[in-house]
Design a protein around this motif. Structure first.
Motif, PDB file in Angstrom:
ATOM      1  N   VAL A 235       0.797  -1.227   0.000  1.00 48.21           N
ATOM      2  CA  VAL A 235       0.000   0.000   0.000  1.00 48.21           C
ATOM      3  C   VAL A 235       0.832   1.281   0.000  1.00 48.21           C
ATOM      4  CG1 VAL A 235      -1.948  -1.106   1.137  1.00 48.21           C
ATOM      5  CG2 VAL A 235      -0.232   0.049   2.526  1.00 48.21           C
ATOM      6  N   SER A 236       2.111   1.180   0.416  1.00 51.55           N
ATOM      7  CA  SER A 236       2.918   2.398   0.506  1.00 51.55           C
ATOM      8  C   SER A 236       4.204   2.358  -0.310  1.00 51.55           C
ATOM      9  CB  SER A 236       3.278   2.684   1.969  1.00 51.55           C
ATOM     10  OG  SER A 236       4.239   1.758   2.446  1.00 51.55           O
ATOM     11  N   GLY A 237       4.569   1.165  -0.782  1.00 53.67           N
ATOM     12  CA  GLY A 237       5.804   1.048  -1.548  1.00 53.67           C
ATOM     13  C   GLY A 237       7.029   0.813  -0.690  1.00 53.67           C
ATOM     14  N   MET A 238       6.855   0.770   0.650  1.00 56.63           N
ATOM     15  CA  MET A 238       7.978   0.559   1.556  1.00 56.63           C
ATOM     16  C   MET A 238       7.630  -0.526   2.565  1.00 56.63           C
ATOM     17  SD  MET A 238       9.609   4.302   2.382  1.00 56.63           S
ATOM     18  CE  MET A 238       8.391   4.687   3.614  1.00 56.63           C
ATOM     19  N   THR A 239       8.633  -1.315   2.961  1.00 58.63           N
ATOM     20  CA  THR A 239       8.448  -2.323   3.986  1.00 58.63           C
ATOM     21  C   THR A 239       8.433  -1.660   5.357  1.00 58.63           C
ATOM     22  OG1 THR A 239      10.828  -2.699   4.276  1.00 58.63           O
ATOM     23  CG2 THR A 239       9.701  -3.999   2.573  1.00 58.63           C
ATOM     24  N   ALA A 240       8.085  -2.442   6.378  1.00 62.92           N
ATOM     25  CA  ALA A 240       8.086  -1.919   7.746  1.00 62.92           C
ATOM     26  C   ALA A 240       9.480  -1.438   8.137  1.00 62.92           C
ATOM     27  CB  ALA A 240       7.592  -2.991   8.711  1.00 62.92           C
ATOM     28  N   ASN A 241      10.500  -2.218   7.805  1.00 61.40           N
ATOM     29  CA  ASN A 241      11.875  -1.822   8.113  1.00 61.40           C
ATOM     30  C   ASN A 241      12.228  -0.486   7.475  1.00 61.40           C
ATOM     31  OD1 ASN A 241      13.332  -3.371   9.930  1.00 61.40           O
ATOM     32  ND2 ASN A 241      13.642  -5.023   8.453  1.00 61.40           N
ATOM     33  N   GLU A 242      11.815  -0.297   6.232  1.00 57.89           N
ATOM     34  CA  GLU A 242      12.126   0.954   5.526  1.00 57.89           C
ATOM     35  C   GLU A 242      11.409   2.135   6.170  1.00 57.89           C
ATOM     36  OE1 GLU A 242      12.986  -0.786   1.034  1.00 57.89           O
ATOM     37  OE2 GLU A 242      10.940  -0.372   1.666  1.00 57.89           O
ATOM     38  N   TRP A 243      10.182   1.924   6.616  1.00 59.40           N
ATOM     39  CA  TRP A 243       9.457   2.980   7.332  1.00 59.40           C
ATOM     40  C   TRP A 243      10.200   3.361   8.614  1.00 59.40           C
ATOM     41  CZ3 TRP A 243       5.223   6.116   6.662  1.00 59.40           C
ATOM     42  CH2 TRP A 243       4.410   5.875   5.548  1.00 59.40           C
ATOM     43  N   ILE A 244      10.589   2.358   9.376  1.00 57.17           N
ATOM     44  CA  ILE A 244      11.271   2.603  10.651  1.00 57.17           C
ATOM     45  C   ILE A 244      12.601   3.319  10.408  1.00 57.17           C
ATOM     46  CG2 ILE A 244      12.340   1.499  12.655  1.00 57.17           C
ATOM     47  CD1 ILE A 244      10.238  -0.792  12.252  1.00 57.17           C
ATOM     48  N   GLN A 245      13.368   2.823   9.449  1.00 64.02           N
ATOM     49  CA  GLN A 245      14.666   3.435   9.130  1.00 64.02           C
ATOM     50  C   GLN A 245      14.491   4.891   8.719  1.00 64.02           C
ATOM     51  OE1 GLN A 245      16.055   0.812   6.073  1.00 64.02           O
ATOM     52  NE2 GLN A 245      16.305  -0.910   7.489  1.00 64.02           N
ATOM     53  N   THR A 246      13.463   5.168   7.924  1.00 63.82           N
ATOM     54  CA  THR A 246      13.239   6.529   7.453  1.00 63.82           C
ATOM     55  C   THR A 246      12.966   7.471   8.610  1.00 63.82           C
ATOM     56  OG1 THR A 246      12.396   5.758   5.320  1.00 63.82           O
ATOM     57  CG2 THR A 246      11.777   7.993   5.998  1.00 63.82           C
ATOM     58  N   GLY A 279      26.749   5.102  14.881  1.00 58.71           N
ATOM     59  CA  GLY A 279      27.564   5.537  13.754  1.00 58.71           C
ATOM     60  C   GLY A 279      27.533   4.544  12.604  1.00 58.71           C
ATOM     61  N   LYS A 280      27.614   3.253  12.935  1.00 52.23           N
ATOM     62  CA  LYS A 280      27.575   2.219  11.896  1.00 52.23           C
ATOM     63  C   LYS A 280      26.214   2.179  11.209  1.00 52.23           C
ATOM     64  CE  LYS A 280      31.058  -0.735  14.096  1.00 52.23           C
ATOM     65  NZ  LYS A 280      31.320  -2.009  14.800  1.00 52.23           N
ATOM     66  N   TYR A 281      25.151   2.296  12.012  1.00 53.72           N
ATOM     67  CA  TYR A 281      23.778   2.294  11.480  1.00 53.72           C
ATOM     68  C   TYR A 281      23.588   3.478  10.529  1.00 53.72           C
ATOM     69  CZ  TYR A 281      18.603   2.368  11.651  1.00 53.72           C
ATOM     70  OH  TYR A 281      17.258   2.369  11.341  1.00 53.72           O
ATOM     71  N   PHE A 282      23.997   4.653  10.969  1.00 49.96           N
ATOM     72  CA  PHE A 282      23.844   5.875  10.178  1.00 49.96           C
ATOM     73  C   PHE A 282      24.638   5.779   8.879  1.00 49.96           C
ATOM     74  CE2 PHE A 282      24.566  10.269   8.968  1.00 49.96           C
ATOM     75  CZ  PHE A 282      23.352  10.884   9.271  1.00 49.96           C
ATOM     76  N   LYS A 283      25.872   5.324   8.963  1.00 53.77           N
ATOM     77  CA  LYS A 283      26.724   5.239   7.773  1.00 53.77           C
ATOM     78  C   LYS A 283      26.200   4.210   6.782  1.00 53.77           C
ATOM     79  CE  LYS A 283      31.543   4.905   6.304  1.00 53.77           C
ATOM     80  NZ  LYS A 283      32.951   4.771   6.735  1.00 53.77           N
ATOM     81  N   LEU A 284      25.596   3.125   7.288  1.00 62.40           N
ATOM     82  CA  LEU A 284      25.068   2.078   6.419  1.00 62.40           C
ATOM     83  C   LEU A 284      24.012   2.636   5.465  1.00 62.40           C
ATOM     84  CD1 LEU A 284      24.795  -0.946   5.641  1.00 62.40           C
ATOM     85  CD2 LEU A 284      23.101  -1.148   7.486  1.00 62.40           C
ATOM     86  N   TYR A 285      23.157   3.510   5.973  1.00 64.96           N
ATOM     87  CA  TYR A 285      22.037   4.011   5.167  1.00 64.96           C
ATOM     88  C   TYR A 285      22.277   5.384   4.546  1.00 64.96           C
ATOM     89  CZ  TYR A 285      19.592   0.142   7.385  1.00 64.96           C
ATOM     90  OH  TYR A 285      19.229  -1.106   7.812  1.00 64.96           O
ATOM     91  N   VAL A 286      23.147   6.182   5.156  1.00 69.19           N
ATOM     92  CA  VAL A 286      23.383   7.530   4.651  1.00 69.19           C
ATOM     93  C   VAL A 286      24.654   7.598   3.806  1.00 69.19           C
ATOM     94  CG1 VAL A 286      23.684   9.962   5.308  1.00 69.19           C
ATOM     95  CG2 VAL A 286      22.153   8.497   6.615  1.00 69.19           C
ATOM     96  N   GLY A 287      25.590   6.697   4.073  1.00 68.31           N
ATOM     97  CA  GLY A 287      26.818   6.660   3.295  1.00 68.31           C
ATOM     98  C   GLY A 287      27.962   7.444   3.892  1.00 68.31           C
TER      99      GLY A 287
END
Length: 304
Positions: A235-246, A279-287
């Motif tokens: 319904v939204s184009g994103m999984t639950a994980n993607e919503w949470i990460q966003t 820091g690892k979490y942030f770098k994983l998704y933000v680069g």
């Protein structure tokens, strides 16, 4: 063709020889605007969208496929596409002309966060992406779009990002009012999938700083994690994980750019077990690391 980032989109659009006076790109606000766009050079391209796309036909006609469903666009047709949808331009008349606005996924989340009562509207638009507008509505949309374009190009405005986001929210409300009063059928009871999305977002907004596991949200809703994620994706184009990460990353970026909190304090605020893990979490998704992100993008002096 998949546009995974703004640079790829810019490079592709640069090949179309756009007039600079009719084109604006603002990465910090996550928007790109084009006026007097003929779509010349895009015929046959299949694009998996990574961004939210608005389009308004001013002249001519075109046929576009959205996830293999064909739509004919005429003068005053409005088109709205969501991330992860696949679009292909099948035909455009020689006199085609329109205006387009692309919104990044992150900025889309800001809109949804600022407009929580619009979830049912977004779901309806996803099902019915094309609509015919009245001349009066077209006039309003053109005015908003042109003002957004002007503000996005104004490098002298120290609040350019905030100005653009405010105008974007105003435009979204205007479009939602048009859809709600002139296009949508009589209100109906929301279906099960819409209920799940609305409930999930409500719980997420209250708990994302403390809970990042899908299981927590599924348990609160008395459904399985798998069913929750599949439904949200549909319904939204994103999984639950993607919503949470966003939500988590949006708040992390906000704190890094607009507070004097240290990286360690932000890690604690967002319930990470350590600054290193954050820091690892942030770098994983933000680069990049939180410290580097703050250094490159910061809007006020901060002590790390």
């Amino acid at each position: 063709m998949i546009f995974n980032d703004w640079n790829a989109m810019q490079q592709r659009l640069a090949q179309l020889n756009l007039n600079n006076s009719n084109y604006a790109f603002n990465e910090t606000a996550g928007i790109m605007l084009i006026e007097d766009f003929t779509l010349k050079g895009l015929l046959g391209d299949a694009v998996r969208l990574q961004n939210f796309l608005f389009g308004l036909v001013l002249d001519g006609q075109a046929e576009i496929s959205i996830d293999e469903t064909k739509y004919v666009l005429n003068k005053n047709s409005y088109l709205i596409l969501f991330p992860e949808q696949v679009a292909r331009l099948n035909y455009r008349s020689d006199d085609f002309n329109g205006i387009f606005l692309s919104v990044s996924g992150e900025t889309l989340k800001i809109l949804q966060h600022s407009m929580p009562n619009m979830i049912s509207m977004f779901l309806f638009i996803r099902q019915y992406p094309c609509a015919a507008l009245t001349d009066e509505n077209v006039k309003w949309i053109k005015q908003y779009h042109h003002l957004l374009l002007k503000e996005a190009k104004d490098t002298t405005n120290m609040f350019r990002r905030e100005t653009c986001l405010s105008l974007l929210i105003a435009l979204t409300y205007k479009l939602s009012n048009i859809y709600g009063t002139q296009i949508m059928p009589e209100p109906q009871m929301p279906n099960r999938q819409a209920d799940i999305l609305a409930t999930f977002v409500e719980i997420l907004e209250k708990n994302y700083k403390k809970e990042r596991g899908i299981g927590f949200y599924a348990s609160k809703m008395s459904i399985t994690s798998k069913y929750l994620s599949i439904t949200l994706k549909k319904v939204s184009g994103m999984t639950a994980n993607e919503w949470i990460q966003t939500y988590v990353l949006q708040e992390a970026k906000r704190l890094l750019l607009n507070s004097r909190m240290s990286v360690q304090q932000i890690a604690i605020e967002l319930n990470f077990t350590s600054q290193s893990f954050f820091g690892k979490y942030f770098k994983l998704y933000v680069g990049m690391s939180p410290a580097r992100f703050r250094k490159e993008k910061k809007s006020i002096p901060t002590n790390l």
